[in-house]
Design an enzyme around this catalytic site. Structure first.
Site, short mmCIF file in Angstrom:
data_model
loop_
_atom_site.label_atom_id
_atom_site.label_comp_id
_atom_site.label_asym_id
_atom_site.label_seq_id
_atom_site.Cartn_x
_atom_site.Cartn_y
_atom_site.Cartn_z
N GLU A 158 97.89 -111.64 -60.37
CA GLU A 158 96.72 -112.23 -61.06
C GLU A 158 95.99 -111.06 -61.72
OE1 GLU A 158 96.06 -115.25 -61.51
OE2 GLU A 158 97.07 -116.39 -59.94
N CYS A 186 87.25 -111.53 -64.28
CA CYS A 186 88.54 -111.43 -64.98
C CYS A 186 88.63 -112.40 -66.16
CB CYS A 186 89.68 -111.67 -64.02
SG CYS A 186 89.59 -113.26 -63.20
P1 NAD Z 1 92.38 -102.52 -59.59
O1 NAD Z 1 93.68 -102.90 -60.15
O2 NAD Z 1 91.82 -101.16 -59.86
O3 NAD Z 1 92.41 -102.63 -57.97
C1 NAD Z 1 92.85 -103.80 -57.32
C2 NAD Z 1 93.37 -103.43 -55.94
O4 NAD Z 1 94.48 -102.54 -56.10
C3 NAD Z 1 92.36 -102.73 -55.03
O5 NAD Z 1 92.50 -103.25 -53.73
C4 NAD Z 1 92.79 -101.27 -55.10
O6 NAD Z 1 92.53 -100.58 -53.90
C5 NAD Z 1 94.28 -101.35 -55.34
N1 NAD Z 1 94.79 -100.22 -56.12
C6 NAD Z 1 94.14 -99.51 -57.07
N2 NAD Z 1 94.94 -98.55 -57.59
C7 NAD Z 1 96.13 -98.67 -56.94
C8 NAD Z 1 97.37 -97.97 -57.03
N3 NAD Z 1 97.53 -96.94 -57.87
N4 NAD Z 1 98.39 -98.36 -56.23
C9 NAD Z 1 98.24 -99.39 -55.38
N5 NAD Z 1 97.08 -100.09 -55.25
C10 NAD Z 1 96.03 -99.73 -56.01
O7 NAD Z 1 91.37 -103.66 -60.03
P2 NAD Z 1 89.81 -103.79 -59.75
O8 NAD Z 1 89.09 -102.71 -60.49
O9 NAD Z 1 89.54 -103.93 -58.29
O10 NAD Z 1 89.50 -105.23 -60.42
C11 NAD Z 1 89.32 -105.37 -61.78
C12 NAD Z 1 90.57 -105.88 -62.47
O11 NAD Z 1 91.08 -107.00 -61.80
C13 NAD Z 1 90.28 -106.35 -63.89
O12 NAD Z 1 91.33 -105.99 -64.74
C14 NAD Z 1 90.22 -107.87 -63.74
O13 NAD Z 1 90.47 -108.58 -64.93
C15 NAD Z 1 91.27 -108.09 -62.70
N6 NAD Z 1 91.04 -109.35 -62.00
C16 NAD Z 1 91.92 -110.39 -62.18
C17 NAD Z 1 91.68 -111.62 -61.55
C18 NAD Z 1 92.59 -112.81 -61.72
O14 NAD Z 1 92.45 -113.76 -60.95
N7 NAD Z 1 93.50 -112.81 -62.68
C19 NAD Z 1 90.55 -111.76 -60.75
C20 NAD Z 1 89.70 -110.67 -60.59
C21 NAD Z 1 89.96 -109.47 -61.21
#
Ligand code: NAD
Length: 483
Positions: free
Chosen positions: A226, A260
């Protein structure tokens, strides 16, 4: 933890690799034993979870407010209600979802009984983001538990108060071998992603989604991603501009734009551009106050999650303004308070960061248009968005835009509300995601659809060797009749 401590928090909890592995092994052992758990056991788990949430709502409010000063009403509407809704919807429908589905035989399969059984995938990993830290951890958890899986859940390190709350909540409801919460940041994710999960459900950015997909592919785990992206809004000349402005202002500024499916940027028909801007400015006055001081102290306006994101957003705005963008709202940015005023900009050069990356903050770029074809081309030159929002009273225009612009989901004359529709699958396409969630579709994401054929009459047996002329003739008919 105090709100400032949460805002400053950058160091994630240290991860104990051995403890994570032991927890995973315990889940694998249990998954084997509980594969056959019926609806009753699963329903009891969901019921216990719901009761535990409802009895700790105050603690959840405190955690959400401490992480980035989410207004109380937004906590109720965007964190608690969707999760309770998901729980109740699953509890109400689970028996029906779990029931094996009989299918009619095709001609070739006459004499066979075919059915689809919905079985748990096994042990699932859920990695969630910070922006709706509770909702986007618990929503997938509900689906995973409803589908009979064990789960390891890693909430985001950027919302430590909610992560701590989730850990306590889950610990009070589930044994570690059923559901375990692993708090931590990137390192915790990496430790978890090294394990051979049966399914990985990730919510976060497209950049990290790629890393997660690559890691899951090492074990050939199935995935649900997602993700995010730039969800466009299109306002044509027939739109009800007052309603559109109100709805877009709500959709943009709820959670401070850190959503998002927030309307990322808006294409506005030149014929209604002036009206739209003045209606939008009125909405900001009404929602958050007329003066910049009132906006800065509004209890209805959330904050940016941390300094890193504040600085990212602030430099995106500076870059656009220095490149000639026109500001249509009052400016105030206070890094100590993580406050950025609701911001409306127009005339942003296309190569500016604001027009290239997902904004994820309280800034709405406006793009004037006179020809809808230009809008379609502009949207379609970018990666496929998570959501498409169309404001129009013209059915032909709406149908055309839906037909010509692919997106994960779409809403006509509103935004965000599709997230709340439990009967619809929610999810992206391409860069904005893989797979679907919510309700039955969430249950399906965590279920293996197993085909089971029980043979009664052996029609196919007549095609066995030796291939006498009659068998050869039948084989030729097979092409015509049994396709
Ligand atoms: P992110 O991708 O930075 O982090 C998400 C998760 O991944 C966190 O738990 C983080 O600890 C982990 N993570 C971060 N870097 C990583 C890596 N290199 N390897 C493994 N795991 C890692 O996202 P965010 O900043 O927490 O959230 C914002 C993003 O999420 C935006 O792009 C938003 O659009 C998206 N989002 C999508 C939905 C949806 O339902 N489609 C909902 C909410 C947010």
């Amino acid at each position: 933890m105090s709100s400032n401590a949460a805002i400053e928090a950058t160091s994630a909890p240290v991860i104990n690799r051995e403890a994570v592995r032991a927890s995973f092994d315990a889940q694998v052992a249990r998954a084997g034993a509980t594969r056959g758990d019926g609806a009753k056991t699963r329903l009891q788990r969901l019921e216990r979870l719901e009761a535990a949430i409802l009895s700790s709502v105050d603690a959840l409010h405190d955690a959400c407010a401490a992480d980035f000063r989410k207004p109380k009403t937004e906590i109720e509407l965007s964190e608690i209600a969707p999760v309770i809704g998901e729980l109740r919807f699953a509890r109400k429908n689970l028996k029906r979802w779990m029931k094996p589905r009989r299918v009619r035989p095709t001609l070739m399969m006459l004499g066979n009984r075919g059915e689809i059984r919905y079985e748990p995938k096994g042990v699932a990993l859920v990695i969630s983001p910070w922006n709706y830290a509770f909702n986007l951890s618990m929503g997938p958890l509900v689906s995973a538990v409803a589908a009979g899986n064990s789960v390891m859940l890693k909430p985001s390190e950027f919302t430590p108060n909610v992560a701590e709350y989730i850990s306590g909540l889950v610990g009070s409801v589930f044994d570690d071998s059923e559901v375990a919460v692993i708090e931590g940041g990137i390192e915790a994710s990496q430790v978890l992603l090294d394990l051979p999960f049966d399914h990985v459900f990730f919510t976060g950015s497209p950049q990290v989604g790629r890393i997660v997909a690559a890691a899951a592919s090492r074990h050939l785990a199935s995935i649900t991603l997602e993700l995010g992206g730039k969800s466009p809004t299109i306002i044509d000349r027939t739109a009800d501009v007052t309603k559109a402005a109100r709805r877009i202002a709500w959709g943009k500024f709820i959670n401070n734009g850190q959503t998002c499916i927030a309307p990322d940027h808006a294409y506005v028909d030149d014929a209604v551009f002036g009206d739209f801007v003045s209606e939008f400015q009125k909405c900001i006055d009404e929602f958050y106050g007329q003066s910049i001081d009132a906006r800065a102290s509004s209890r209805h306006y959330c904050r940016i999650v941390n300094r890193k994101h504040f600085q990212r957003l602030s430099s995106l705005v500076d870059e656009a303004v220095n490149a000639g963008a026109r500001r249509l709202t009052l400016d105030r940015r206070d890094e100590d308070e993580l406050f950025m005023a609701p911001t409306l900009l127009e005339n942003i050069p296309r190569d500016c960061g604001l027009m290239q990356e997902e904004i994820f903050g309280p800034v709405l770029p406006l793009i004037r248009f006179t020809d809808l074809a230009d809008v379609v081309t502009d949207v379609n030159t970018r990666p496929k968005p998570l959501a498409l929002y169309i404001y129009s009273k013209n059915r032909e225009t709406t149908a055309r835009l839906l037909r010509e612009i692919p997106s994960g989901d779409a809403v006509v004359n509103h935004n965000l509300i599709h997230f709340l529709h439990k009967r619809l699958p929610f999810g992206g396409i391409g860069n904005s995601g893989i797979g679907k969630s919510h309700g039955y579709h969430g249950f399906l994401a965590f279920s293996h659809e197993r085909s089971v054929v029980t043979n009664h009459v052996g029609l196919v047996d007549r095609l066995f060797p030796p291939y006498a002329p009659a068998v050869e003739r039948m084989a030729l008919w097979a092409r015509r009749f049994f396709a």
